[in-house]
Design a protein around this motif. Structure first.
Motif, mmCIF file in Angstrom:
data_model
loop_
_atom_site.group_PDB
_atom_site.id
_atom_site.type_symbol
_atom_site.label_atom_id
_atom_site.label_comp_id
_atom_site.label_asym_id
_atom_site.label_seq_id
_atom_site.Cartn_x
_atom_site.Cartn_y
_atom_site.Cartn_z
ATOM 1 N N LYS A 19 -11.680 7.303 20.644
ATOM 2 C CA LYS A 19 -10.474 6.508 20.487
ATOM 3 C C LYS A 19 -9.615 7.237 19.471
ATOM 4 O O LYS A 19 -10.063 7.506 18.351
ATOM 5 N N GLN A 31 -13.061 6.883 16.302
ATOM 6 C CA GLN A 31 -14.456 6.599 16.654
ATOM 7 C C GLN A 31 -14.730 7.118 18.059
ATOM 8 O O GLN A 31 -13.816 7.344 18.847
ATOM 9 N N GLY A 35 -19.449 4.037 18.222
ATOM 10 C CA GLY A 35 -18.886 3.030 17.323
ATOM 11 C C GLY A 35 -19.131 3.369 15.863
ATOM 12 O O GLY A 35 -20.084 4.081 15.522
ATOM 13 N N VAL A 36 -18.267 2.821 14.998
ATOM 14 C CA VAL A 36 -18.264 3.189 13.581
ATOM 15 C C VAL A 36 -19.619 2.963 12.917
ATOM 16 O O VAL A 36 -20.147 3.824 12.211
ATOM 17 N N MET A 37 -20.200 1.791 13.152
ATOM 18 C CA MET A 37 -21.458 1.445 12.471
ATOM 19 C C MET A 37 -22.564 2.433 12.823
ATOM 20 O O MET A 37 -23.250 2.959 11.949
ATOM 21 N N LYS A 38 -22.751 2.685 14.106
ATOM 22 C CA LYS A 38 -23.841 3.577 14.533
ATOM 23 C C LYS A 38 -23.534 5.029 14.164
ATOM 24 O O LYS A 38 -24.441 5.797 13.854
ATOM 25 N N ARG A 297 -20.597 -12.051 1.528
ATOM 26 C CA ARG A 297 -20.639 -11.158 2.678
ATOM 27 C C ARG A 297 -19.244 -10.684 3.087
ATOM 28 O O ARG A 297 -19.122 -9.811 3.927
ATOM 29 N N ALA A 298 -18.216 -11.274 2.518
ATOM 30 C CA ALA A 298 -16.863 -10.935 2.960
ATOM 31 C C ALA A 298 -16.417 -9.609 2.358
ATOM 32 O O ALA A 298 -16.406 -9.456 1.143
ATOM 33 N N PRO A 299 -16.057 -8.636 3.205
ATOM 34 C CA PRO A 299 -15.519 -7.390 2.666
ATOM 35 C C PRO A 299 -14.214 -7.646 1.928
ATOM 36 O O PRO A 299 -13.429 -8.509 2.323
ATOM 37 N N ARG A 301 -10.910 -5.520 0.745
ATOM 38 C CA ARG A 301 -10.319 -4.222 1.070
ATOM 39 C C ARG A 301 -9.208 -3.840 0.119
ATOM 40 O O ARG A 301 -8.854 -4.589 -0.797
ATOM 41 N N PHE A 324 -17.241 -2.773 4.602
ATOM 42 C CA PHE A 324 -18.671 -3.000 4.743
ATOM 43 C C PHE A 324 -19.391 -1.671 4.607
ATOM 44 O O PHE A 324 -18.941 -0.672 5.155
ATOM 45 N N LEU A 352 -9.012 -13.345 -2.273
ATOM 46 C CA LEU A 352 -9.084 -13.094 -0.842
ATOM 47 C C LEU A 352 -8.675 -14.358 -0.108
ATOM 48 O O LEU A 352 -9.329 -15.397 -0.243
ATOM 49 N N ARG A 353 -7.590 -14.278 0.652
ATOM 50 C CA ARG A 353 -7.104 -15.409 1.444
ATOM 51 C C ARG A 353 -7.014 -16.679 0.577
ATOM 52 O O ARG A 353 -7.477 -17.752 0.950
ATOM 53 N N LYS A 355 -8.545 -17.471 -2.132
ATOM 54 C CA LYS A 355 -9.740 -17.864 -2.887
ATOM 55 C C LYS A 355 -10.158 -16.746 -3.828
ATOM 56 O O LYS A 355 -10.040 -15.574 -3.493
ATOM 57 N N ASP B 31 -17.537 -3.161 15.346
ATOM 58 C CA ASP B 31 -18.701 -3.891 14.830
ATOM 59 C C ASP B 31 -18.276 -4.976 13.854
ATOM 60 O O ASP B 31 -17.687 -4.693 12.811
ATOM 61 N N VAL B 33 -18.789 -7.540 10.952
ATOM 62 C CA VAL B 33 -19.700 -7.568 9.800
ATOM 63 C C VAL B 33 -19.635 -8.892 9.027
ATOM 64 O O VAL B 33 -20.480 -9.156 8.175
ATOM 65 N N PHE B 34 -18.652 -9.707 9.333
ATOM 66 C CA PHE B 34 -18.524 -10.972 8.599
ATOM 67 C C PHE B 34 -17.596 -11.896 9.377
ATOM 68 O O PHE B 34 -16.586 -11.457 9.911
ATOM 69 N N GLU B 36 -15.678 -15.616 8.767
ATOM 70 C CA GLU B 36 -15.404 -16.764 7.886
ATOM 71 C C GLU B 36 -15.007 -17.935 8.751
ATOM 72 O O GLU B 36 -13.997 -17.900 9.452
ATOM 73 N N GLU B 54 -14.132 -10.145 10.208
ATOM 74 C CA GLU B 54 -14.053 -8.840 9.561
ATOM 75 C C GLU B 54 -14.920 -7.874 10.359
ATOM 76 O O GLU B 54 -16.117 -8.094 10.526
ATOM 77 N N VAL B 56 -15.839 -3.528 10.937
ATOM 78 C CA VAL B 56 -15.859 -2.342 10.090
ATOM 79 C C VAL B 56 -14.452 -1.788 9.901
ATOM 80 O O VAL B 56 -14.197 -1.054 8.964
#
Lengths: 373, 119
Positions: A19, A31, A35-38, A297-299, A301, A324, A352-353, A355, B31, B33-34, B36, B54, B56
């Motif tokens: 892509k 990517q 995919g990015v994660m793998k 768990r929320a990234p 950025r 992440f 974040l948003r 909060k 992917d 990852v989160f 909300e 969220e 990656v």
């Protein structure tokens, strides 16, 4: 998209199902089908091949290595003169305010200095080099070579299969290798925190070399997406985000790149912003780049404002990179905070948003560096 | 099943509407990852941002497709957000809502129309 530059590997990226996205004026793979994660995990576990041909490759050549090195030292606060032959060092151009104009790699290749700079800055870098050094020292952009990065624990095995000499290099060593008959300017380095190599080859042979490396069962092509998460976990700065013209080496925690010979003695200073940079070495800076681990768990950025508490009104800093971390399995970030909040273990709050969510100031790298020292 | 232009799928389950994103959208996001999720019991208006996904790559919002009340959320996504990628059309659902006005359902696409949109 027709106004974007293409690297010598552009057709290969398309063939591999990448892509493509615009990046620093180039049409680049973000990517591949993995995919990015793998792709990220594959690089940490085996080996990944990155096309970094968009970066600038520059030869700086004077009457001697010494002349070129001393010329560059007027622009870069690094000891380039005593860099041993066929060794490489990290550095950066500074400005009069002590900010960073670009970060780069410098290699002593015998009779010249080989410099690799960021794609987005390369035109300005080359203009800056020419203005400062020519005509006594020649500055030549190398436009007929591609640049590949092979990164990950299997890199040594993979590259040694093409030239066994690859295995003898240590971290930051530089050599000219013969890869299947192709002259490659290689350094044992990279930007993922893993062992690996950066490989400059003639543009017309780049496709051949890339395919030769990809033919190894352990090698997958890796896009810019995973390159970003890998360098973030490794705690490495992305120019234009974590460092820029307004961040000093002291603030950016990059003073390790300034050797003693440029801090004191007859070659101390002599680069733009030396007064600011050397004074911060003595007295510290008022803000500092730190690692940050969101507790949830929320990234979080780039751009997320940081606060000292859940209800304070004035920000103490900002996140400059975040996302992440696939290897650590939780979000990670880096950013600037005022020095009184820069101690490891300090809790700060990111907005974040709407909060305020807690983050802990943490050591970097987030994943241990695996360089072959 | 109905589909929105924001690549949500809406499935009627008794008097509730189950909401998720399509496989196509999940693939585009990369992917996950989160996720909300809103609190159960929240009253929402159509087009409110109710879920943040969220990946990656980036954060994306999911809009409420209808006016109504969120009655249940998919708590399992907290531990396994990747279900959104692996099982977008079933296990990757986000929330169930009790709509106060079902009329916008008629404006949403059926499967054939949605397939046309993404082709």
């Amino acid at each position: 998209m027709s106004d974007l530059y293409k690297t010598p590997l552009h057709a290969l990226h398309l063939e591999l199902g990448a892509k493509m996205v615009p990046f620093a004026g180039y049409d680049m793979p973000v990517q591949y089908p993995l995919g990015v994660m793998k792709e990220h995990q594959h690089t940490r576990e085996k080996a990944g091949l990155f096309d970094v041909s968009h970066m600038g490759q520059v030869i700086v050549r004077g009457a001697s290595y010494k002349e070129a090195a001393l010329g560059l030292e007027t622009m870069i606060p690094v000891d380039i003169l005593s860099l041993p032959e066929y060794r490489q060092r990290y550095g950066y151009f500074t400005n009069d305010q002590g900010g960073i104009e670009d970060d780069l790699m410098l290699a002593n290749r015998g009779d010249h200095v080989f410099v690799v700079v960021n794609a987005a800055c390369k035109a300005a870098d080359i203009a800056r080099l020419k203005a400062a050094l020519e005509p006594a020292i020649q500055v030549t952009e190398i436009t007929d070579r591609a640049l590949l990065a092979l990164q990950g624990p299997a890199s040594e095995t993979v590259l040694s299969a093409l030239d066994p000499h690859a295995a003898t290099l240590r971290f930051m060593d530089v050599a000219t290798l013969d890869l299947d008959g192709v002259e490659a300017w290689v350094s044992r380095s990279g930007y993922t925190g893993e062992d690996g190599y950066e490989i400059s080859v003639p543009a017309e042979q780049a496709d051949h070399i890339a395919r030769a490396l990809l033919s190894h069962a352990d090698v997958e092509p890796i896009g810019l997406g995973a390159r970003d998460s890998l360098r973030l976990e490794a705690g490495l700065c992305l120019y234009g985000h974590d460092i820029d013209t307004t961040t000093t080496p002291g603030e950016a925690a990059l003073t390790w790149a300034i050797q003693k010979s440029r801090r004191a003695g007859d070659r101390a200073g002599g680069f733009p912003g030396a007064d600011v940079i050397l004074s911060q070495l003595e007295n510290g800076a008022s803000r500092k780049r730190v690692g940050l681990i969101p507790e949830g768990r929320a990234p979080m950025r780039e751009g997320v404002a940081l606060y000292a508490s859940e209800d304070s009104n004035t920000p103490i800093g900002t996140i400059t990179s975040g996302g992440f971390g696939p290897t650590v399995g939780h979000p990670v970030a880096m950013g600037y905070v005022t020095t009184d909040h820069a101690t490891k273990g300090t809790t700060v709050y990111g907005e974040l948003r709407g909060k305020r969510l807690p983050l802990t100031v943490a050591a970097m790298p987030f994943t241990p560096a695996k360089f072959k020292r | 099943m109905k589909f929105t232009e924001e690549h949500e799928w809406l499935k009627e389950e008794g008097d509730l509407i189950v909401v998720g994103i399509t496989e196509h959208a999940a693939t585009q996001l990369g992917d996950v990852v989160f996720v909300e999720l809103p609190d159960a019991g929240t009253t929402v208006s159509k087009d409110d941002e109710v879920v943040v996904i969220e990946s990656v790559k980036a954060a994306s919002d999911i809009l409420a497709p209808l006016d109504g009340e969120i009655v249940e959320v998919n708590e399992a996504l907290a531990d396994s957000p990747s279900t959104v990628n692996d099982d977008a059309m079933e296990g990757g659902w986000f929330f169930k809502m009790k709509p106060s006005d079902l009329s916008p359902m008629d404006d949403y696409m059926d499967e054939a129309a949605y397939k046309k949109l993404i082709d």
